[in-house]
Design an enzyme around this catalytic site. Structure first.
Site, short mmCIF file in Angstrom:
data_model
loop_
_atom_site.label_atom_id
_atom_site.label_comp_id
_atom_site.label_asym_id
_atom_site.label_seq_id
_atom_site.Cartn_x
_atom_site.Cartn_y
_atom_site.Cartn_z
N CYS A 91 -55.29 -77.86 96.86
CA CYS A 91 -55.74 -76.56 97.54
C CYS A 91 -57.41 -76.35 96.58
O CYS A 91 -56.80 -75.07 97.37
CB CYS A 91 -55.00 -75.65 98.48
SG CYS A 91 -54.71 -76.60 100.10
N TYR A 129 -45.64 -92.07 87.70
CA TYR A 129 -46.82 -90.88 88.14
C TYR A 129 -45.76 -89.30 87.90
O TYR A 129 -44.68 -89.70 87.90
CB TYR A 129 -47.20 -90.88 89.73
CG TYR A 129 -47.84 -89.79 90.21
CD1 TYR A 129 -48.77 -89.62 89.84
CD2 TYR A 129 -46.94 -88.47 90.70
CE1 TYR A 129 -49.96 -88.94 90.47
CE2 TYR A 129 -47.94 -87.43 91.04
CZ TYR A 129 -48.89 -87.40 91.20
OH TYR A 129 -50.29 -86.62 91.58
N HIS A 156 -44.11 -73.12 93.26
CA HIS A 156 -44.66 -73.52 93.03
C HIS A 156 -46.10 -73.04 93.31
O HIS A 156 -46.96 -72.73 93.84
CB HIS A 156 -45.08 -74.67 94.41
CG HIS A 156 -45.96 -75.41 94.03
ND1 HIS A 156 -46.40 -76.47 95.00
CD2 HIS A 156 -46.29 -76.53 92.84
CE1 HIS A 156 -47.17 -77.29 95.21
NE2 HIS A 156 -47.09 -77.44 93.97
N SER A 185 -50.49 -78.79 96.84
CA SER A 185 -51.53 -78.95 96.11
C SER A 185 -52.98 -79.84 96.42
O SER A 185 -53.24 -80.05 97.11
CB SER A 185 -50.82 -81.06 95.58
OG SER A 185 -49.21 -80.44 95.50
N ASP A 225 -49.36 -74.69 87.88
CA ASP A 225 -48.43 -74.90 89.37
C ASP A 225 -47.41 -73.93 89.43
O ASP A 225 -46.77 -74.39 90.55
CB ASP A 225 -48.44 -76.69 88.16
CG ASP A 225 -48.33 -77.44 89.42
OD1 ASP A 225 -48.12 -77.52 90.87
OD2 ASP A 225 -47.22 -78.02 89.61
N LYS A 268 -41.91 -80.90 88.60
CA LYS A 268 -41.42 -80.95 89.89
C LYS A 268 -40.11 -81.41 90.10
O LYS A 268 -39.39 -80.63 91.32
CB LYS A 268 -42.10 -81.99 91.14
CG LYS A 268 -43.73 -81.26 91.32
CD LYS A 268 -44.37 -79.86 91.36
CE LYS A 268 -45.06 -79.27 91.72
NZ LYS A 268 -46.36 -80.19 91.62
N ARG A 296 -46.96 -89.01 94.57
CA ARG A 296 -45.27 -89.14 94.60
C ARG A 296 -44.97 -89.85 95.67
O ARG A 296 -45.43 -89.54 96.26
CB ARG A 296 -45.16 -87.40 94.92
CG ARG A 296 -44.56 -86.75 93.36
CD ARG A 296 -44.65 -85.32 93.07
NE ARG A 296 -45.69 -84.08 94.24
CZ ARG A 296 -46.38 -84.10 95.65
NH1 ARG A 296 -44.99 -84.07 96.86
NH2 ARG A 296 -46.71 -82.89 95.68
N ARG A 334 -56.25 -88.30 88.17
CA ARG A 334 -55.36 -86.73 87.01
C ARG A 334 -56.38 -86.68 85.18
O ARG A 334 -56.41 -87.43 84.94
CB ARG A 334 -54.13 -86.82 86.79
CG ARG A 334 -52.89 -86.43 88.41
CD ARG A 334 -53.54 -85.74 88.60
NE ARG A 334 -52.70 -85.25 90.38
CZ ARG A 334 -52.52 -84.14 90.56
NH1 ARG A 334 -51.41 -83.49 90.32
NH2 ARG A 334 -52.36 -84.19 92.26
#
Ligand code: SAT
Ligand code: MN
Length: 588
Positions: A254, A201, A230, A252, A277, A210, A73, A374
């Site tokens: 974690c 992306y 989130h 993100s 997410d 998002k 991002r 990803r």
């Protein structure tokens, strides 16, 4: 007479000037045909769009390599364009809406010449859910179309639901020329509109994710009395077969996805997954929170994912039952024609291309997969998927877990004194940065509710909304965790991964009311004897360190919170300042 969707599509086509327009249906056949085009396609941003992978290793799966600059991002080029700058707040880039539209429209002008414009009608949320929202995305990228078919519910039902109404979320996307200088992600909350150019992306280009489900939707929730967060959603089934639903918010990369699919170490316990997410959270008639996952798939970080760290995700990736699975910017093992990433196995394959398509040389010291490589996979492939996944009402929430990556200061687990105290703690959450966003790695960044990059309005108002905007009669308990505390040698002190379920067990016991907790200056904490540590090789001393509250560290933390709060000025809810003053007092 054309309806509102057709009129909007015509306008965008007049601007972008594609050769062809294709209305996406989202059927299996169609996705197959799109993938075939992507396999044949000579070049897109310097790459073949898809390459079929070995079905013996990963069923129904395809490899994609992005443009080398287009791997995460781009927060610095992401704007939230409220008419009034103050409504975007200090946490968002802002541009006046008309100015922003004029600026990006120049970039969109003629950007699809020689290309196909795809119209994707999709739902965020199950079409039968009263909380679901119908959306239309336009894109010129086949990779984006296929990704949207995996990640959202694409198809005719959306068109039916919109009918002749003007009310749907609009997303205009083009990969443009992939020039990082001409890459803009523009949000117009007043119009439920997103315009995104220059990137393929996920977070920049799958506009249901998002862009809509957090930035635009959080603003809708602010006005309408609900929350777009989130967060993961999971159900934990205990020995008696009772299921407790919890939410979890982490920045993100974690370990959020791993937690959503965790295999509990406690005999008789099971985790069921609802989301990894995003959660949309409404207040039910009983005054409790109910959560749905607006998405239909997982877009997760590949490096670090393995049978050891997340066996259930590996099973999900191998299933290939529903929708194709995509791997983006991993390495490519040429001997087995399958993706590889750091952490998947000890030894890298001998004969492998790296994420940029060059022969991988282990002696180079470089990684084979991009750290933010990803996978994109349909939720129905997940063996731990909850039976309630498609429940239109969502699941009732008993606990919320907030966490971050902190080498010190923050204890392994802590419960807030109250909802308000929990909002205070969550509003000042800090985490060390990772590779999911562009920028420096490893510095502490305040990331309230893990929403800093995703809150579509002034964060001070957002805190106020958490405090007063929900008609909550029955608030869930709020917990804070830190799996990443380090020992004196700089090693992680807590084993993490499936052993995190031991901490979840304590939360379940708190929710049930079967264990007490110790009052500390920062919240309610477990007595070590109440934690299920059987079979874990961890010393009493390490446990004490994991739960230790060091005043010197917390004084620094308080200073950090004060500085962070400073930017909100008068708009910051007074309750938060009151809790900050109390925290300070507790350390006097
Ligand atoms: O594409 S996402 O924004 O969902 C993932 C990430 O970069 O955090
Ligand atoms: Mn995320």
């Amino acid at each position: 007479m054309a309806n509102a969707i057709e009129r909007w599509v015509e306008e965008q086509a007049a601007l972008t000037k594609p050769d062809k327009i294709h209305w996406v249906q989202g059927t299996e056949d169609e996705i197959r045909r799109l993938i075939d085009i992507g396999i044949k396609e000579e070049k897109t941003g310097g790459n073949q769009t898809f390459r079929e992978l070995n079905p013996q290793v990963y069923a129904n799966s395809y490899y994609h390599r992005s443009h080398p600059t287009d791997v995460s991002r781009t927060e610095h080029l992401t704007f939230v364009c409220h008419p009034n700058k103050e409504d975007a707040g200090p946490n968002n880039n802002w541009m006046e809406p008309n100015e922003a539209k004029t600026m990006v429209s120049k970039l969109f002008d003629g950007c699809m010449k020689g290309r196909t414009l795809y119209v994707i009608p999709y739902m965020m949320g199950h079409p039968d859910s009263p909380y679901a929202k119908p959306c239309i995305q336009i894109t010129d990228s086949i990779y984006v179309v296929v990704s949207m078919c995996i990640m959202t519910r694409v198809g005719k039902k959306t068109l039916e639901r919109i009918g002749s109404s003007e009310k749907f979320v609009r997303g205009l996307h083009s990969i443009g020329d992939l020039d990082p200088e001409r890459r803009y992600i523009m949000h117009f909350p007043q119009e439920d509109l997103v315009m995104s150019i220059g990137s393929g992306y996920g977070g920049n280009a799958l506009l249901g994710k998002k862009c809509f489900s957090l930035r635009i939707a959080s603003n809708q929730g602010f006005k309408e009395g609900w929350l777009a967060e989130h967060m993961i959603i999971m159900g934990i089934e205990d020995k008696e077969g009772r299921i407790t639903y919890m939410l979890g918010a982490f920045p993100s990369a974690c370990g959020k996805t791993n937690l959503a699919m965790i295999d509990p170490v406690m005999e008789g316990y099971k985790v069921t997954t609802l989301g990894d997410d995003i959660a949309w959270i409404n207040v039910g008639a009983d005054g409790r929170l109910y959560a749905i996952n607006p998405e239909n798939g997982f877009f997760g970080v590949a490096p670090g994912t393995s049978d050891k760290t997340n066996y259930n995700m590996m099973r999900t990736l191998r299933a290939g039952k529903v929708y194709p699975t995509l791997f983006t910017n991993t390495g490519l093992d040429l001997d087995t024609n399958s993706p590889w990433w750091e952490g998947l196995s000890k030894e890298p394959p001998k004969n492998m291309l790296d994420w940029q398509g060059n022969m991988y040389d282990p002696a180079s010291g470089k990684v084979a997969a991009h750290p933010n490589a990803r996978f994109t996979v349909g939720a129905y492939n997940c063996p731990t998927l909850s039976k309630e996944f498609d429940n239109p009402q969502g699941v009732p929430i008993s606990g919320i877990i907030f966490g971050g990556r902190r080498s010190d200061t923050v204890p392994l687990v802590c419960e807030s004194f109250s909802w308000e105290h929990g909002v205070f703690k969550a509003s000042s959450l800090g985490s060390e940065t990772t590779t999911a966003a562009a920028g420096a790695v490893g510095v502490v960044r305040r990331d309230p509710m893990a929403m800093l990059p995703f809150c579509g309005y002034n964060m001070a108002d957002y805190f106020g909304h958490w405090l007063h905007g929900l008609k909550l009669k029955n608030p869930p308990r709020i917990f804070f965790v830190n799996w990443f505390k380090k020992d004196a040698q700089g090693n992680f002190a807590w084993p993490g991964f499936s052993d995190n379920s031991r901490i979840i067990k304590w939360m379940l016991d708190r929710i049930k009311g079967s264990v007490s907790a110790k009052e500390t200056p920062v919240g309610l904490m477990p007595n070590i004897s109440d934690l299920m540590l059987d079979g874990l090789d961890i010393s009493r001393d390490t446990m004490e360190k994991l739960l230790e509250i060091k005043p010197e560290e917390w004084k620094k933390e308080i200073a950090g919170i004060e500085e962070f709060y400073g930017q909100f000025g008068e708009r910051l809810p007074k309750e938060l300042l009151k809790h900050l003053a109390e925290l300070k007092e507790n350390f006097k």
